[in-house]
Write an enzyme that holds these catalytic residues in place. Sequence first.
Site: not given
Ligand code: CAA
Length: 248
Positions: A90, A92, A155, A197
């Site tokens: 588990n 991770g 990931y 975030r």
């Molecule tokens: N699809 C397409 N475009 C996207 C998008 C998506 N899903 N999300 C963001 N974008 C775009 C934004 O609109 C932005 O575009 P512009 O530059 O044209 O404005 C650009 O991509 C940058 O986006 P962010 O502001 O989000 O970029 P950042 O560098 O600040 O953050 C990140 C990047 C930290 C990866 C953030 O996007 C994030 O936290 N994403 C979620 C990741 C996630 O789901 N993690 C899961 C963790 S929990 C887990 O993993 C457990 C499990 O098993 C489920």
Amino acid sequence: MTSPQRTALVTGGSRGLGAAIARALHAAGHRVIITHTPGNIKIGPWQRAQAAQGYTFAAYEVDVSDYESAQEMARRIQADGHQIDILVNNAGITRDATLRKLDKADWDAVLRTNLDSMFHVTKPFIDPMIERGWGRIVNISSINGSKGQFGQTNYSAAKAGVHGFTKALALEVARKGVTVNTVSPGYLATEMVMAVREDVRQKIIDAIPVGRLGQPEEIAALVAFIVSDAAAFMTGSNLAMNGGQHMY
Ligand code: CAA
């Protein structure tokens, strides 16, 4: 069908999903050992708090990303007289960033912790399970190993690899009384998801058809079934539970 008492090892079992799995296996009547990262000073208090609620957990430290550390942990567990019948891989981590911003250290850390750990930790326990003719291995993957996720090349790659590992090993031990399955949770109400975030997290929750995060206990109940005698015919499967966010 009730299963006899077995001994389970849950890596990363003191927090989040791992802790819920540890409690569910304990509630199912098993002896449960959890692992934690080296030097984690919160473990003693955590064990005492669990004991106050009726859950007794032995705890061993290990860095699952390090092969030797995992072998040493297994030696200590065996020297203390435990035989592991049920292994839940588990532990991770996440190090989310778009590929353009992702550095080598965060790629390596996630691949080693989430994928190499499958080899490191399973290796010392597989022969004893085969010799006893009974074993259960449950590898925790993720919805994002199947569907991909913006910001998670590391990931998603590791979690996709987990299921490849599961399927290959399931074939190797299918005739030995050992089952190997993957569980792929969706987004759960755990620290790992809460670290995303707030605005990004809210968009993700809005996209979950059932309209909420999952509870770790919901996944833990599935794991408790997979490790039971009733699930002996299930092997090499990838069991998804994600509120309808990704349908296989
Ligand atoms: N699809 C397409 N475009 C996207 C998008 C998506 N899903 N999300 C963001 N974008 C775009 C934004 O609109 C932005 O575009 P512009 O530059 O044209 O404005 C650009 O991509 C940058 O986006 P962010 O502001 O989000 O970029 P950042 O560098 O600040 O953050 C990140 C990047 C930290 C990866 C953030 O996007 C994030 O936290 N994403 C979620 C990741 C996630 O789901 N993690 C899961 C963790 S929990 C887990 O993993 C457990 C499990 O098993 C489920």
